[in-house]
Design a protein around this motif. Structure first.
Motif, PDB file in Angstrom:
ATOM      1  N   GLU A 155     -26.381  49.412 -20.797  1.00 31.72           N
ATOM      2  CA  GLU A 155     -27.024  48.308 -20.079  1.00 31.72           C
ATOM      3  C   GLU A 155     -28.420  48.678 -19.574  1.00 31.72           C
ATOM      4  O   GLU A 155     -29.240  47.802 -19.310  1.00 31.72           O
ATOM      5  CB  GLU A 155     -26.156  47.871 -18.888  1.00 31.72           C
ATOM      6  CG  GLU A 155     -24.900  47.100 -19.276  1.00 31.72           C
ATOM      7  CD  GLU A 155     -23.722  47.995 -19.644  1.00 31.72           C
ATOM      8  OE1 GLU A 155     -23.909  49.208 -19.863  1.00 31.72           O
ATOM      9  OE2 GLU A 155     -22.600  47.457 -19.721  1.00 31.72           O
ATOM     10  N   SER A 183     -25.912  54.276 -18.978  1.00 36.26           N
ATOM     11  CA  SER A 183     -25.191  53.195 -19.665  1.00 36.26           C
ATOM     12  C   SER A 183     -26.067  52.509 -20.714  1.00 36.26           C
ATOM     13  O   SER A 183     -27.295  52.600 -20.683  1.00 36.26           O
ATOM     14  CB  SER A 183     -24.729  52.158 -18.640  1.00 36.26           C
ATOM     15  OG  SER A 183     -25.857  51.437 -18.155  1.00 36.26           O
ATOM     16  N   ARG A 237     -17.774  54.449 -21.999  1.00 38.22           N
ATOM     17  CA  ARG A 237     -16.556  54.939 -22.641  1.00 38.22           C
ATOM     18  C   ARG A 237     -16.832  55.412 -24.067  1.00 38.22           C
ATOM     19  O   ARG A 237     -17.496  54.723 -24.828  1.00 38.22           O
ATOM     20  CB  ARG A 237     -15.505  53.815 -22.640  1.00 38.22           C
ATOM     21  CG  ARG A 237     -14.096  54.268 -22.965  1.00 38.22           C
ATOM     22  CD  ARG A 237     -13.059  53.281 -22.463  1.00 38.22           C
ATOM     23  NE  ARG A 237     -13.062  53.177 -20.999  1.00 38.22           N
ATOM     24  CZ  ARG A 237     -12.517  54.068 -20.163  1.00 38.22           C
ATOM     25  NH1 ARG A 237     -11.932  55.151 -20.647  1.00 38.22           N
ATOM     26  NH2 ARG A 237     -12.580  53.893 -18.868  1.00 38.22           N
ATOM     27  N   MET A 270     -19.337  50.465 -15.459  1.00 35.75           N
ATOM     28  CA  MET A 270     -20.150  50.700 -16.651  1.00 35.75           C
ATOM     29  C   MET A 270     -19.232  50.995 -17.847  1.00 35.75           C
ATOM     30  O   MET A 270     -19.071  52.139 -18.255  1.00 35.75           O
ATOM     31  CB  MET A 270     -21.099  51.873 -16.388  1.00 35.75           C
ATOM     32  CG  MET A 270     -22.238  51.507 -15.447  1.00 35.75           C
ATOM     33  SD  MET A 270     -23.287  50.248 -16.175  1.00 35.75           S
ATOM     34  CE  MET A 270     -23.635  49.254 -14.750  1.00 35.75           C
ATOM     35  N   GLU A 271     -18.644  49.946 -18.362  1.00 34.08           N
ATOM     36  CA  GLU A 271     -17.664  50.092 -19.454  1.00 34.08           C
ATOM     37  C   GLU A 271     -18.313  50.696 -20.705  1.00 34.08           C
ATOM     38  O   GLU A 271     -17.653  51.348 -21.502  1.00 34.08           O
ATOM     39  CB  GLU A 271     -17.052  48.717 -19.752  1.00 34.08           C
ATOM     40  CG  GLU A 271     -15.802  48.727 -20.611  1.00 34.08           C
ATOM     41  CD  GLU A 271     -14.706  49.668 -20.121  1.00 34.08           C
ATOM     42  OE1 GLU A 271     -14.043  50.261 -20.998  1.00 34.08           O
ATOM     43  OE2 GLU A 271     -14.523  49.834 -18.891  1.00 34.08           O
ATOM     44  N   SER A 272     -19.640  50.493 -20.873  1.00 33.94           N
ATOM     45  CA  SER A 272     -20.291  50.974 -22.096  1.00 33.94           C
ATOM     46  C   SER A 272     -20.349  52.494 -22.178  1.00 33.94           C
ATOM     47  O   SER A 272     -20.668  53.046 -23.218  1.00 33.94           O
ATOM     48  CB  SER A 272     -21.716  50.410 -22.189  1.00 33.94           C
ATOM     49  OG  SER A 272     -22.559  51.011 -21.235  1.00 33.94           O
ATOM     50  N   CYS A 308     -24.717  57.180 -13.688  1.00 37.81           N
ATOM     51  CA  CYS A 308     -23.866  56.343 -14.559  1.00 37.81           C
ATOM     52  C   CYS A 308     -24.623  55.095 -15.013  1.00 37.81           C
ATOM     53  O   CYS A 308     -24.552  54.706 -16.179  1.00 37.81           O
ATOM     54  CB  CYS A 308     -22.580  55.943 -13.830  1.00 37.81           C
ATOM     55  SG  CYS A 308     -21.438  57.313 -13.623  1.00 37.81           S
ATOM     56  N   THR A 332      -9.192  63.203 -14.974  1.00 38.96           N
ATOM     57  CA  THR A 332      -9.688  62.115 -15.830  1.00 38.96           C
ATOM     58  C   THR A 332      -9.056  62.064 -17.219  1.00 38.96           C
ATOM     59  O   THR A 332      -9.176  61.046 -17.902  1.00 38.96           O
ATOM     60  CB  THR A 332     -11.214  62.256 -16.039  1.00 38.96           C
ATOM     61  OG1 THR A 332     -11.472  63.425 -16.839  1.00 38.96           O
ATOM     62  CG2 THR A 332     -11.949  62.377 -14.707  1.00 38.96           C
ATOM     63  N   ARG A 369     -15.328  57.545 -16.232  1.00 37.36           N
ATOM     64  CA  ARG A 369     -15.688  56.336 -16.980  1.00 37.36           C
ATOM     65  C   ARG A 369     -15.544  56.545 -18.488  1.00 37.36           C
ATOM     66  O   ARG A 369     -16.136  55.834 -19.290  1.00 37.36           O
ATOM     67  CB  ARG A 369     -17.116  55.912 -16.602  1.00 37.36           C
ATOM     68  CG  ARG A 369     -17.127  55.288 -15.213  1.00 37.36           C
ATOM     69  CD  ARG A 369     -18.462  55.334 -14.528  1.00 37.36           C
ATOM     70  NE  ARG A 369     -18.337  54.774 -13.181  1.00 37.36           N
ATOM     71  CZ  ARG A 369     -17.805  55.452 -12.130  1.00 37.36           C
ATOM     72  NH1 ARG A 369     -17.396  56.707 -12.277  1.00 37.36           N
ATOM     73  NH2 ARG A 369     -17.687  54.868 -10.958  1.00 37.36           N
ATOM     74  N   GLY A 370     -14.769  57.570 -18.880  1.00 37.09           N
ATOM     75  CA  GLY A 370     -14.435  57.742 -20.290  1.00 37.09           C
ATOM     76  C   GLY A 370     -15.408  58.573 -21.098  1.00 37.09           C
ATOM     77  O   GLY A 370     -15.429  58.513 -22.332  1.00 37.09           O
TER      78      GLY A 370
END
Ligand SMILES: NC(=O)c1ccc[n+]([C@@H]2O[C@H](COP(=O)([O-])OP(=O)(O)OC[C@H]3O[C@@H](n4cnc5c(N)ncnc54)[C@H](O)[C@@H]3O)[C@@H](O)[C@H]2O)c1
Length: 250
Positions: free
Chosen positions: A232, A230, A5, A1-3, A226, A54, A29-30
């Motif tokens: 998404e 997100s 970050r 789930m890059e979104s 997560c 992290t 995940r940021g």
């Protein structure tokens, strides 16, 4: 789930157990995380562990989430420190195990105050900022017991977790047009201190009844959080996601 970050999150009841697992998964995940709990010493150890694992920023708050003023001031502190709150995870909960005959009125109120009312305090405090930024993710941890009444759950606990499901369905309608989603997760039996208070025989019954033949882990729930947190998941709202190894197939 890059979104995820660059987002920032508040996770309640996050010194240990599922809340800690959720905070760690988001931070990996940021996400900068704000963790709060009544267990001050454990909370600080957890915060340090998250920072070291992290590299994310961690804000801590040692207070009782049933205190509305304390909730408001923590949310202000997090908004000042991180600049925003994108994600709220209402995770803290209590589960005194006892039959109806042994539940006193005061304890009934306490269970509802921690498991339901505190989520109202947090949601009320974070929603104004989320509305301005047109983005928000509110995720409340309910329970399988909130859907089927539970197998070992106490009456006040099951009733409070059912209330969480109505809470998310109502709130989702009030904030959805501003880009804020509100969802619940209904975990089955997860290996934490809370399920450790249930007898090994009862936990074995859960395992036997599951499709996966296992208890869940805090990480299993954290991955679901997560996804729901997100970008998404923007079209998923007013939903209850089961994370239960297939025990309750409804
Ligand atoms: N473990 C399970 O099998 C299971 C199953 C379904 C749902 N849940 C739910 O998942 C959530 C997390 O549970 P867990 O298993 O990690 O339990 P846990 O007891 O390990 O963690 C709960 C945390 O909430 C904190 N907390 C309790 N009351 C508080 C208050 N008034 N103010 C601030 N912090 C407070 C506790 O100190 C603790 O650190 C709870 O809402 C629980 O009801 C757990």
């Amino acid at each position: 789930m890059e979104s995820l970050r660059g987002m920032s999150a508040i996770i309640t009841g996050s010194a240990q157990g599922m809340g800690k697992g959720i905070a760690l998964a988001l931070a990996h995940r940021g996400v900068n995380v704000a963790i709060c709990d009544v267990k001050k010493d454990v909370l600080e150890v957890t915060a340090q562990e998250i920072r070291e694992a992290t590299g994310q920023k961690v804000i801590t708050g040692a207070f009782d989430i049933t205190d509305e003023e304390a909730v408001k001031s923590f949310v202000s502190k997090v908004e000042a420190g991180f600049g925003k709150v994108d994600i709220l995870v209402n995770n803290a909960g209590i589960h005194p195990l006892k039959p109806i005959e042994e539940i006193e009125s005061k304890e009934w109120d306490l269970v509802f105050n921690v498991n339901v009312k505190a989520s109202f305090f947090f949601a009320k405090a974070v929603i104004p900022g989320m509305r301005v930024r047109k983005f928000g993710r509110i995720i409340s941890i309910s329970s399988e017991a909130g859907k089927n009444g539970g197998t070992v759950a106490a009456l006040h606990y099951a009733a409070s977790k059912g209330a969480v499901l109505a809470f998310v369905r109502n709130l989702a309608q009030q904030v959805g047009a501003d880009g804020i989603t509100v969802n619940a997760i209904a975990p089955g039996r997860i290996a934490t201190a809370m399920s450790g208070a249930v007898s090994p025989e009862e936990n074995q019954k859960f395992i036997n009844n599951s499709i996966t033949k296992s208890l869940g882990t805090p990480e299993d729930v954290a991955y679901a959080v997560c996804y729901l947190a997100s970008k998404e998941a923007s079209f998923v709202t007013a939903e209850t996601m089961a994370v239960n190894g297939g025990t309750l197939r409804d």
